[in-house]
Design a protein around this motif. Structure first.
Motif, PDB file in Angstrom:
ATOM      1  N   ILE A 192      45.351  47.198  53.075  1.00 45.35           N
ATOM      2  CA  ILE A 192      44.403  47.251  51.964  1.00 45.35           C
ATOM      3  C   ILE A 192      44.997  46.579  50.730  1.00 45.35           C
ATOM      4  O   ILE A 192      44.300  45.871  49.997  1.00 45.35           O
ATOM      5  CB  ILE A 192      44.000  48.707  51.686  1.00 45.35           C
ATOM      6  N   LEU A 193      46.291  46.766  50.496  1.00 43.66           N
ATOM      7  CA  LEU A 193      46.938  46.133  49.340  1.00 43.66           C
ATOM      8  C   LEU A 193      46.917  44.613  49.447  1.00 43.66           C
ATOM      9  O   LEU A 193      46.714  43.917  48.449  1.00 43.66           O
ATOM     10  CB  LEU A 193      48.373  46.637  49.192  1.00 43.66           C
ATOM     11  N   VAL A 194      47.131  44.099  50.647  1.00 39.92           N
ATOM     12  CA  VAL A 194      47.123  42.645  50.841  1.00 39.92           C
ATOM     13  C   VAL A 194      45.733  42.083  50.564  1.00 39.92           C
ATOM     14  O   VAL A 194      45.587  41.076  49.850  1.00 39.92           O
ATOM     15  CB  VAL A 194      47.597  42.277  52.268  1.00 39.92           C
ATOM     16  N   LEU A 195      44.715  42.727  51.117  1.00 38.38           N
ATOM     17  CA  LEU A 195      43.357  42.250  50.855  1.00 38.38           C
ATOM     18  C   LEU A 195      42.999  42.355  49.384  1.00 38.38           C
ATOM     19  O   LEU A 195      42.340  41.464  48.832  1.00 38.38           O
ATOM     20  CB  LEU A 195      42.343  43.025  51.698  1.00 38.38           C
ATOM     21  N   ALA A 196      43.438  43.420  48.723  1.00 32.71           N
ATOM     22  CA  ALA A 196      43.177  43.560  47.283  1.00 32.71           C
ATOM     23  C   ALA A 196      43.883  42.460  46.502  1.00 32.71           C
ATOM     24  O   ALA A 196      43.297  41.870  45.585  1.00 32.71           O
ATOM     25  CB  ALA A 196      43.613  44.939  46.800  1.00 32.71           C
ATOM     26  N   ALA A 197      45.127  42.160  46.863  1.00 26.48           N
ATOM     27  CA  ALA A 197      45.874  41.112  46.156  1.00 26.48           C
ATOM     28  C   ALA A 197      45.228  39.741  46.367  1.00 26.48           C
ATOM     29  O   ALA A 197      45.093  38.952  45.418  1.00 26.48           O
ATOM     30  CB  ALA A 197      47.324  41.093  46.633  1.00 26.48           C
ATOM     31  N   ILE A 198      44.815  39.456  47.594  1.00 29.38           N
ATOM     32  CA  ILE A 198      44.161  38.177  47.868  1.00 29.38           C
ATOM     33  C   ILE A 198      42.831  38.089  47.122  1.00 29.38           C
ATOM     34  O   ILE A 198      42.502  37.059  46.534  1.00 29.38           O
ATOM     35  CB  ILE A 198      43.956  37.989  49.389  1.00 29.38           C
ATOM     36  N   SER A 199      42.085  39.186  47.123  1.00 28.51           N
ATOM     37  CA  SER A 199      40.797  39.212  46.431  1.00 28.51           C
ATOM     38  C   SER A 199      40.957  38.976  44.932  1.00 28.51           C
ATOM     39  O   SER A 199      40.246  38.157  44.338  1.00 28.51           O
ATOM     40  CB  SER A 199      40.107  40.550  46.673  1.00 28.51           C
ATOM     41  N   ILE A 200      41.899  39.669  44.326  1.00 31.16           N
ATOM     42  CA  ILE A 200      42.135  39.497  42.884  1.00 31.16           C
ATOM     43  C   ILE A 200      42.604  38.080  42.581  1.00 31.16           C
ATOM     44  O   ILE A 200      42.136  37.444  41.633  1.00 31.16           O
ATOM     45  CB  ILE A 200      43.140  40.548  42.381  1.00 31.16           C
ATOM     46  N   GLY A 201      43.521  37.570  43.402  1.00 32.21           N
ATOM     47  CA  GLY A 201      44.034  36.214  43.181  1.00 32.21           C
ATOM     48  C   GLY A 201      42.955  35.151  43.290  1.00 32.21           C
ATOM     49  O   GLY A 201      42.859  34.259  42.442  1.00 32.21           O
ATOM     50  N   LEU A 202      42.129  35.243  44.337  1.00 35.16           N
ATOM     51  CA  LEU A 202      41.072  34.252  44.511  1.00 35.16           C
ATOM     52  C   LEU A 202      40.007  34.356  43.416  1.00 35.16           C
ATOM     53  O   LEU A 202      39.529  33.342  42.910  1.00 35.16           O
ATOM     54  CB  LEU A 202      40.417  34.413  45.880  1.00 35.16           C
ATOM     55  N   THR A 203      39.661  35.579  43.046  1.00 37.09           N
ATOM     56  CA  THR A 203      38.655  35.764  41.999  1.00 37.09           C
ATOM     57  C   THR A 203      39.155  35.231  40.668  1.00 37.09           C
ATOM     58  O   THR A 203      38.428  34.522  39.951  1.00 37.09           O
ATOM     59  CB  THR A 203      38.269  37.247  41.875  1.00 37.09           C
ATOM     60  N   LEU A 204      40.399  35.562  40.315  1.00 40.01           N
ATOM     61  CA  LEU A 204      40.948  35.063  39.053  1.00 40.01           C
ATOM     62  C   LEU A 204      41.084  33.544  39.051  1.00 40.01           C
ATOM     63  O   LEU A 204      40.822  32.894  38.036  1.00 40.01           O
ATOM     64  CB  LEU A 204      42.301  35.727  38.756  1.00 40.01           C
ATOM     65  N   THR A 205      41.473  32.971  40.188  1.00 33.11           N
ATOM     66  CA  THR A 205      41.561  31.517  40.278  1.00 33.11           C
ATOM     67  C   THR A 205      40.183  30.884  40.115  1.00 33.11           C
ATOM     68  O   THR A 205      40.038  29.862  39.429  1.00 33.11           O
ATOM     69  CB  THR A 205      42.178  31.106  41.627  1.00 33.11           C
ATOM     70  N   GLY A 206      39.178  31.490  40.729  1.00 32.56           N
ATOM     71  CA  GLY A 206      37.819  30.979  40.593  1.00 32.56           C
ATOM     72  C   GLY A 206      37.318  31.050  39.161  1.00 32.56           C
ATOM     73  O   GLY A 206      36.740  30.085  38.644  1.00 32.56           O
ATOM     74  N   VAL A 207      37.551  32.174  38.501  1.00 36.07           N
ATOM     75  CA  VAL A 207      37.123  32.323  37.105  1.00 36.07           C
ATOM     76  C   VAL A 207      37.868  31.336  36.213  1.00 36.07           C
ATOM     77  O   VAL A 207      37.272  30.685  35.343  1.00 36.07           O
ATOM     78  CB  VAL A 207      37.320  33.780  36.636  1.00 36.07           C
ATOM     79  N   VAL A 221      35.644  20.132  40.393  1.00 34.77           N
ATOM     80  CA  VAL A 221      36.273  21.310  39.793  1.00 34.77           C
ATOM     81  C   VAL A 221      35.290  22.479  39.813  1.00 34.77           C
ATOM     82  O   VAL A 221      35.666  23.619  40.100  1.00 34.77           O
ATOM     83  CB  VAL A 221      36.748  20.996  38.354  1.00 34.77           C
ATOM     84  N   LEU A 222      34.023  22.211  39.509  1.00 35.32           N
ATOM     85  CA  LEU A 222      32.990  23.243  39.552  1.00 35.32           C
ATOM     86  C   LEU A 222      32.867  23.806  40.963  1.00 35.32           C
ATOM     87  O   LEU A 222      32.848  25.033  41.154  1.00 35.32           O
ATOM     88  CB  LEU A 222      31.651  22.681  39.085  1.00 35.32           C
ATOM     89  N   TYR A 223      32.784  22.944  41.957  1.00 33.02           N
ATOM     90  CA  TYR A 223      32.641  23.404  43.328  1.00 33.02           C
ATOM     91  C   TYR A 223      33.857  24.202  43.779  1.00 33.02           C
ATOM     92  O   TYR A 223      33.730  25.226  44.455  1.00 33.02           O
ATOM     93  CB  TYR A 223      32.414  22.221  44.275  1.00 33.02           C
ATOM     94  N   ARG A 224      35.040  23.734  43.402  1.00 40.11           N
ATOM     95  CA  ARG A 224      36.269  24.450  43.759  1.00 40.11           C
ATOM     96  C   ARG A 224      36.278  25.843  43.134  1.00 40.11           C
ATOM     97  O   ARG A 224      36.629  26.832  43.783  1.00 40.11           O
ATOM     98  CB  ARG A 224      37.487  23.645  43.301  1.00 40.11           C
ATOM     99  N   GLY A 225      35.875  25.945  41.875  1.00 42.05           N
ATOM    100  CA  GLY A 225      35.822  27.240  41.208  1.00 42.05           C
ATOM    101  C   GLY A 225      34.828  28.181  41.861  1.00 42.05           C
ATOM    102  O   GLY A 225      35.106  29.372  42.041  1.00 42.05           O
ATOM    103  N   LEU A 226      33.659  27.659  42.241  1.00 43.50           N
ATOM    104  CA  LEU A 226      32.658  28.489  42.905  1.00 43.50           C
ATOM    105  C   LEU A 226      33.141  28.956  44.282  1.00 43.50           C
ATOM    106  O   LEU A 226      32.902  30.103  44.671  1.00 43.50           O
ATOM    107  CB  LEU A 226      31.344  27.724  43.037  1.00 43.50           C
ATOM    108  N   ILE A 227      33.828  28.080  45.006  1.00 41.44           N
ATOM    109  CA  ILE A 227      34.349  28.457  46.323  1.00 41.44           C
ATOM    110  C   ILE A 227      35.410  29.544  46.191  1.00 41.44           C
ATOM    111  O   ILE A 227      35.403  30.535  46.928  1.00 41.44           O
ATOM    112  CB  ILE A 227      34.882  27.215  47.072  1.00 41.44           C
TER     113      ILE A 227
END
Length: 180
Positions: free
Chosen positions: A32-47, A66-72
């Motif tokens: 669960i910690l790994v999925l949470a870390a990946i989720s937070i990392g990807l979301t913050l990178t997208g934002v 850049v827009l498409y990369r952020g949305l992905i």
């Protein structure tokens, strides 16, 4: 790299190593910690990428990429967050495929470095090959041998490797080229 950037990178590297040790000590909760870390990392990178697009990239050539990369990145972060409810099978596939893809990128970068005649390509090759082998091992151990803990250990090892590279970059001498 400024002095402040060096301090931040060093602290972040130490925190990565500490998180990897926590994952290795308690691999059951580590899924669960790994999925949470990946989720937070990807979301913050997208934002962060979307903010960069709104601030600067929309008026640049190739700004839409850049827009498409952020949305992905943002979509992958939200998708990863939704997988936390039943993490076992998804984590194995996610970590395994992520590791294989990262390794393949390293292998392709090695090919590009050799083609350009670069001298320092061996570390990139070792990085790529190691990640491909580790990703295949995660998939084999997770799906065929039913050991999902291997995904946690693989993620922890990737974190430690990334932290060591980050800390080594802090102490690496920067070469500046001045044009006169």
């Amino acid at each position: 790299m400024t002095r402040f950037d060096r301090i931040v990178n060093c602290i972040f590297g130490i925190l990565q190593i500490a998180f990897a040790i926590v994952l290795m000590v308690s691999p059951g909760r580590g899924l669960i910690l790994v999925l949470a870390a990946i989720s937070i990392g990807l979301t913050l990178t997208g934002v962060q990428t979307l903010i960069y697009y709104l601030d600067m990239a929309r008026s640049m050539v190739g700004g839409k990429s850049v827009l498409y990369r952020g949305l992905i990145f943002l979509d992958l972060g939200i998708l990863t967050r939704s997988l936390i409810d039943d993490p076992r099978i998804y984590l194995i596939a996610y970590i395994g495929l992520l590791t294989v893809i990262t390794g393949m990128v390293g292998v392709f970068r090695t090919y590009d470095l050799i083609r350009r005649g670069a001298v320092h390509w061996r570390l990139t090759a070792a990085y790529g090959i190691t990640h491909v082998i580790m990703g295949i091992a995660v998939l084999v151990f997770g799906f065929f041998l039913r050991l999902p803990v291997m995904a946690v250990f693989a993620y922890a090892l990737m974190l430690i490797y990334s932290a060591c590279i980050r800390i080594a970059a802090v102490f690496k001498e920067n070469k500046m080229i001045y044009i006169q």
